[in-house]
Enzyme design. Structure first.
Site, mmCIF file in Angstrom:
data_model
loop_
_atom_site.group_PDB
_atom_site.id
_atom_site.type_symbol
_atom_site.label_atom_id
_atom_site.label_comp_id
_atom_site.label_asym_id
_atom_site.label_seq_id
_atom_site.Cartn_x
_atom_site.Cartn_y
_atom_site.Cartn_z
ATOM 1 N N GLY A 42 0.849 -1.179 0.000
ATOM 2 C CA GLY A 42 0.000 0.000 0.000
ATOM 3 C C GLY A 42 0.901 1.251 0.000
ATOM 4 O O GLY A 42 1.554 1.528 -0.993
ATOM 5 N N SER A 109 6.729 -4.286 -1.742
ATOM 6 C CA SER A 109 6.269 -2.951 -2.083
ATOM 7 C C SER A 109 6.339 -2.068 -0.827
ATOM 8 O O SER A 109 7.402 -1.968 -0.212
ATOM 9 C CB SER A 109 4.863 -3.027 -2.676
ATOM 10 O OG SER A 109 4.506 -1.824 -3.297
ATOM 11 N N TRP A 110 5.237 -1.438 -0.415
ATOM 12 C CA TRP A 110 5.261 -0.684 0.836
ATOM 13 C C TRP A 110 5.666 -1.573 2.005
ATOM 14 O O TRP A 110 6.312 -1.115 2.950
ATOM 15 C CB TRP A 110 3.896 -0.054 1.110
ATOM 16 C CG TRP A 110 3.723 0.363 2.538
ATOM 17 C CD1 TRP A 110 2.970 -0.265 3.494
ATOM 18 C CD2 TRP A 110 4.369 1.459 3.196
ATOM 19 N NE1 TRP A 110 3.087 0.375 4.708
ATOM 20 C CE2 TRP A 110 3.949 1.445 4.552
ATOM 21 C CE3 TRP A 110 5.257 2.450 2.788
ATOM 22 C CZ2 TRP A 110 4.377 2.378 5.483
ATOM 23 C CZ3 TRP A 110 5.686 3.379 3.717
ATOM 24 C CH2 TRP A 110 5.249 3.343 5.044
ATOM 25 N N ASP A 253 9.259 -3.962 -13.283
ATOM 26 C CA ASP A 253 8.443 -3.395 -12.211
ATOM 27 C C ASP A 253 8.297 -1.890 -12.458
ATOM 28 O O ASP A 253 9.249 -1.136 -12.321
ATOM 29 C CB ASP A 253 9.107 -3.660 -10.851
ATOM 30 C CG ASP A 253 8.236 -3.276 -9.677
ATOM 31 O OD1 ASP A 253 7.365 -2.412 -9.844
ATOM 32 O OD2 ASP A 253 8.439 -3.844 -8.582
ATOM 33 N N HIS A 281 5.617 -6.046 -10.971
ATOM 34 C CA HIS A 281 5.613 -5.703 -9.555
ATOM 35 C C HIS A 281 4.858 -6.694 -8.667
ATOM 36 O O HIS A 281 5.261 -6.932 -7.532
ATOM 37 C CB HIS A 281 4.987 -4.310 -9.396
ATOM 38 C CG HIS A 281 4.909 -3.821 -7.998
ATOM 39 N ND1 HIS A 281 6.027 -3.453 -7.266
ATOM 40 C CD2 HIS A 281 3.853 -3.650 -7.151
ATOM 41 C CE1 HIS A 281 5.661 -3.052 -6.060
ATOM 42 N NE2 HIS A 281 4.347 -3.163 -5.959
#
Length: 388
Positions: A42, A109-110, A253, A281
């Site tokens: 996120g 990711s986050w 990505d 990604h």
């Protein structure tokens, strides 16, 4: 190698982490197994059912939680007292609540940003990092994805991202979106949340996934995802010292370009970096998914060997070149020490190549631990007609 079969939590609960926020958490797998923490993306994405399935449930005690304002945590989509360092503090509170001394940390990711921040703040409690689609919130990374960069590759979906913002405000799209996402106009807030979330969903895979794009239209998910993600501004300096680190990155990505992963690798060249040459990604892309499961299996076997030295190791360690998958089945080592059967993919004859400095005396030292995973699918793919 596919995900492990679906499993249900053996416990779930809420943890009151502040006077305002209560986070949902759950535990799956083996109750007395080795603890591994899953950190979702996120920010604001929340956990999904499939997130439990990267780990061998016969070995790991799998811990997942929805970060502040995300998923099942309460209050939903709340921005107040919701910063990177609040989340880092929440992880520590969860660790203490569960009575865990040390754990492995897994994030994409986050989730990789949060994993790095947590490991830098509390290195004594982290035994390993498994990271995917690394994101460190540097200004250049944000401008690439939200202002200009990825827009050159996905101009069709970029138009939809631009649409809610008037032309005279487009010189700073992040600021323009943020004003609307925290503003009083509910309709505008939701339109912007959907546009913001759809842009990320459209760019998450090498081949645009219509089902994933549609997820950006879910008002409840989009509102939490867009508001929290747009709000978070931070900079993480990655200087992590743990017993083992693995970075897994899709070559294409667009959301978190490989440059960030490479810069981190240069700071910590002892880590293994696995480049999936035909993926983007998302953790649900076949090659990324496969490498995440394999990385967790290698971690499992390394941990089992360190805890029980006489136990045979069935998978290669982090310091070992992964065997060529085209070798005869009779010569391959078993891929898992559990009773769970794993799917094997049929790959081209040269599926992997580890870059070695032994071939050249002047080669970069940063290439020592790099492993390229060759394409899982044939060239080409499904095209789409943007004109309907």
């Amino acid at each position: 190698m596919s995900l492990y079969p679906p499993i249900e939590p053996f416990m779930s609960d809420f943890l009151q982490v502040s006077s305002l926020h209560s986070i949902y958490f759950e535990q799956c797998g083996k109750k007395d197994g080795y603890p591994i923490l899953f950190l979702h993306g996120g920010p604001g994405g929340g956990c999904q059912l499939r997130d439990r399935r990267f780990f061998d449930p016969s070995f790991f005690r799998i811990i997942l939680f929805d970060q502040r304002g995300a998923g099942r945590s309460r209050p939903h989509a709340c921005l107040e007292a919701n910063t990177t360092w609040d989340l880092v503090a929440d992880i520590e509170k969860l660790r203490e609540r569960l009575g865990i001394s040390k754990w492995a940390v897994f994030g994409g990711s986050w989730g990789s940003t949060l994993a790095l921040a947590y490991a830098e703040t509390h290195p004594d409690h982290v035994t390993s990092l498994t990271l995917r689609g690394i994101f460190t919130l540097r200004r250049a990374e944000l401008l690439w994805f939200y202002q200009e960069g990825a827009s050159f590759i996905m101009p069709d979906y970029w138009e939809e991202y631009l649409a809610p913002i008037p032309p005279d405000e487009r010189q700073d799209l992040m600021r323009a979106y943020y004003r609307r996402l925290i503003g009083p106009d509910t309709g505008e807030k939701l339109r912007c949340a959907k546009a913001w979330s759809t842009w990320e969903c459209a760019t998450a895979k090498l081949y645009v996934d219509a089902k994933n794009v549609q997820r950006g239209s879910d008002p409840q998910w989009a509102l939490a995802f867009a508001r929290i993600e747009c709000k978070v501004i931070s900079k993480i300096i990655a200087r992590i010292y743990t017993s083992c680190c693995t970075y897994i990155e899709g070559r294409y990505d667009l959301v978190c370009p490989m440059r960030t992963c490479w810069d981190l690798h240069k700071q910590f060249p002892e880590a293994d970096i696995i480049i999936v040459d035909d993926n983007g990604h998302s953790s649900s892309e076949p090659g990324i998914e496969r490498e995440l499961v394999l990385a967790c299996n290698r971690l499992r076997d390394d941990l089992a060997r360190s805890q029980f030295p006489s136990t045979p190791t069935y998978a290669p360690t982090h310091a070992t070149v992964i065997p060529t998958w085209s070798s005869p089945a009779s010569t391959r080592p078993p891929t898992t020490a559990s009773s769970v059967k794993q799917q094997e993919y049929t790959l081209p004859s040269t599926p992997s190549s580890r870059v070695s400095t032994a071939r050249r005396q002047d080669a970069s030292p940063y290439l020592e631990n790099v492993l390229h995973k060759r394409p899982l699918q044939p060239p080409g793919g499904v095209s789409h007609n943007i004109f309907g």
